[in-house]
Design a protein around this motif. Structure first.
Motif, short mmCIF file in Angstrom:
data_model
loop_
_atom_site.label_atom_id
_atom_site.label_comp_id
_atom_site.label_asym_id
_atom_site.label_seq_id
_atom_site.Cartn_x
_atom_site.Cartn_y
_atom_site.Cartn_z
N HIS A 1 -5.85 19.50 3.70
CA HIS A 1 -5.22 18.40 4.45
C HIS A 1 -4.24 19.01 5.47
O HIS A 1 -3.13 19.39 5.13
CB HIS A 1 -4.49 17.48 3.48
CG HIS A 1 -4.22 16.12 4.05
ND1 HIS A 1 -3.96 15.90 5.39
CD2 HIS A 1 -4.19 14.89 3.47
CE1 HIS A 1 -3.77 14.60 5.59
NE2 HIS A 1 -3.90 13.97 4.44
N HIS B 1 -1.25 14.36 9.22
CA HIS B 1 -0.31 13.33 8.76
C HIS B 1 1.06 13.86 8.38
O HIS B 1 1.78 13.25 7.59
CB HIS B 1 -0.92 12.56 7.58
CG HIS B 1 -2.23 11.95 7.89
ND1 HIS B 1 -3.09 11.47 6.93
CD2 HIS B 1 -2.86 11.73 9.09
CE1 HIS B 1 -4.19 10.99 7.50
NE2 HIS B 1 -4.06 11.14 8.82
N TYR C 1 1.95 16.49 6.66
CA TYR C 1 2.11 17.25 5.42
C TYR C 1 2.30 18.73 5.74
O TYR C 1 2.27 19.15 6.90
CB TYR C 1 0.92 17.01 4.50
CG TYR C 1 0.85 15.59 3.97
CD1 TYR C 1 1.84 15.10 3.13
CD2 TYR C 1 -0.19 14.73 4.34
CE1 TYR C 1 1.79 13.80 2.65
CE2 TYR C 1 -0.24 13.42 3.86
CZ TYR C 1 0.76 12.96 3.02
OH TYR C 1 0.72 11.68 2.55
N GLN D 1 2.71 20.66 9.37
CA GLN D 1 4.06 20.97 9.86
C GLN D 1 4.11 22.35 10.51
O GLN D 1 4.85 22.56 11.46
CB GLN D 1 5.06 20.90 8.71
CG GLN D 1 5.31 19.50 8.18
CD GLN D 1 6.20 19.49 6.96
OE1 GLN D 1 6.99 20.41 6.75
NE2 GLN D 1 6.08 18.45 6.15
N ASP E 1 1.52 10.73 11.89
CA ASP E 1 2.35 11.21 10.80
C ASP E 1 3.20 10.04 10.32
O ASP E 1 3.00 8.90 10.74
CB ASP E 1 3.21 12.41 11.23
CG ASP E 1 4.11 12.11 12.43
OD1 ASP E 1 4.38 10.91 12.68
OD2 ASP E 1 4.53 13.06 13.10
N TYR E 2 4.17 10.31 9.47
CA TYR E 2 4.94 9.21 8.90
C TYR E 2 5.99 8.66 9.85
O TYR E 2 6.64 7.67 9.55
CB TYR E 2 5.58 9.65 7.57
CG TYR E 2 4.57 9.65 6.45
CD1 TYR E 2 4.33 8.50 5.71
CD2 TYR E 2 3.82 10.78 6.15
CE1 TYR E 2 3.39 8.48 4.69
CE2 TYR E 2 2.88 10.78 5.14
CZ TYR E 2 2.67 9.62 4.42
OH TYR E 2 1.72 9.61 3.42
#
Length: 326
Positions: free
Chosen positions: A31, A34, A36, A40, A125-126
């Motif tokens: 993954h 998103h 994570y 990053q 992403d968040y």
């Protein structure tokens, strides 16, 4: 993270892949999207390091891929879920365009390794949790998220076919999101948007989807024009928020994108649990009759967004909104 921390991360990914192999799985997916950990390292928004992991942002991913390949058979499938954009898919900006070009550069390098079997296109992403949202508009061919991924995956397929040599095998491109009718599947493949299609939420709503498609094809149905969704999507809107006095109260609070974004995910998690429970019960009580031959699983549309949230393991209430805690 220290160098020792990163070494431990590599070891843990290898351990996970080895466990999957021993458990009988055909492959794993890393993954890298998103927001994570692996994503990053690739994003300039979060990677502020000054060491080799900054100058070579793909270094950690490369180490993990190579380390996994050393302990698994060559036919063990290894894929990655890759972020194409950290920015909103519904807004255009110079930063977003630069991020997309950076993603293409990264994926060219990944393809050159000849160690990755498939690449799934994703994004967000968040801070911009559009990947978590569930909307009936996703079934529309004009949906911005679906259109963007289809455009990017098609562009990537052309890029990889031109940069890989005859002795290299380019990774297959997997497209997901918004594929909720036969016409969507047909169009995506015929338009060379991807080699593979991933179906997530529609497979929860209609678990025997492969059988449904086989029957329609056997009946010589025209899948290219069949835009009817495999199953209706749930309506997860919280109607009282659109009425007074709640609408007025809501206007005085800052809009936090993450709040409420997990409602759709919670609903589908609840349905997956119901599906698993039903399959176990049928396996115990129907003399081993194949699931695909049984009546298709019927989702419980009476469970709304808030109902699904309350059925999750743990929730927290903030100003009347419920957020899933992972």
């Amino acid at each position: 993270m220290s160098s020792a921390d990163i070494d431990n991360v590599v070891s843990e990914f290898v351990r996970g892949a080895s466990l999957a192999l021993q458990s009988g799985f055909d492959g794993v997916q890393l993954h890298v999207a998103h927001g994570y950990l692996l994503a990053q390292f690739l994003s300039p928004k979060s990677n502020t390091r000054t060491d080799e992991y900054s100058y070579h942002s793909l270094l950690l991913l490369s180490r993990i891929v190579n380390a996994i390949r050393e302990v698994v058979p060559r036919d063990f499938v290894l894929g990655i879920k890759f972020n194409t954009s950290d920015y909103s898919l519904f807004e255009e900006s110079e930063a977003k365009v630069a991020q997309e070009e950076r993603a293409l550069t990264h994926l060219r390098q990944v393809a050159s390794w000849s160690t990755v079997d498939f690449i799934e296109i994703s994004g967000g992403d968040y801070e911009n949790p559009e990947f978590m949202l569930s909307s009936s508009s996703a079934t529309s061919a004009k949906n911005p998220r679906q259109a963007f991924f289809a455009h990017f995956s098609s562009k990537l397929m052309k890029e990889l076919s031109s940069v890989t040599s005859s002795d290299q095998c380019a990774p297959l491109i997997l497209l997901t999101g918004g594929l909720r009718s036969p016409a969507h599947l047909y169009t995506a493949l015929r338009s060379d948007h991807a080699h593979l299609l991933g179906i997530g939420r529609a497979s929860v709503l209609c678990p025997n989807l492969p059988t449904v498609l086989k029957r329609r094809r056997a009946a010589e149905a025209d899948l290219s024009s069949d835009v009817t969704p495999f199953k209706p999507e749930p309506d997860l809107r919280f109607w009282p928020l659109g009425r007074e006095p709640w609408r007025c109260i809501q206007m005085h609070f800052p809009k936090v994108k993450l709040i409420g974004a997990g409602v759709g995910m919670a609903w589908y998690v609840v349905m997956i649990r119901r599906l698993a429970k039903e399959r176990i019960q049928r396996a115990d009580g129907q003399n081993g009759k194949k699931f695909e031959e049984q009546e298709c699983f019927e989702p419980d549309y009476s469970i709304g967004g808030l109902g699904a949230i309350t059925k999750m393991p743990s929730v927290v209430s903030i100003f009347g909104f419920l957020i899933v805690i992972r």
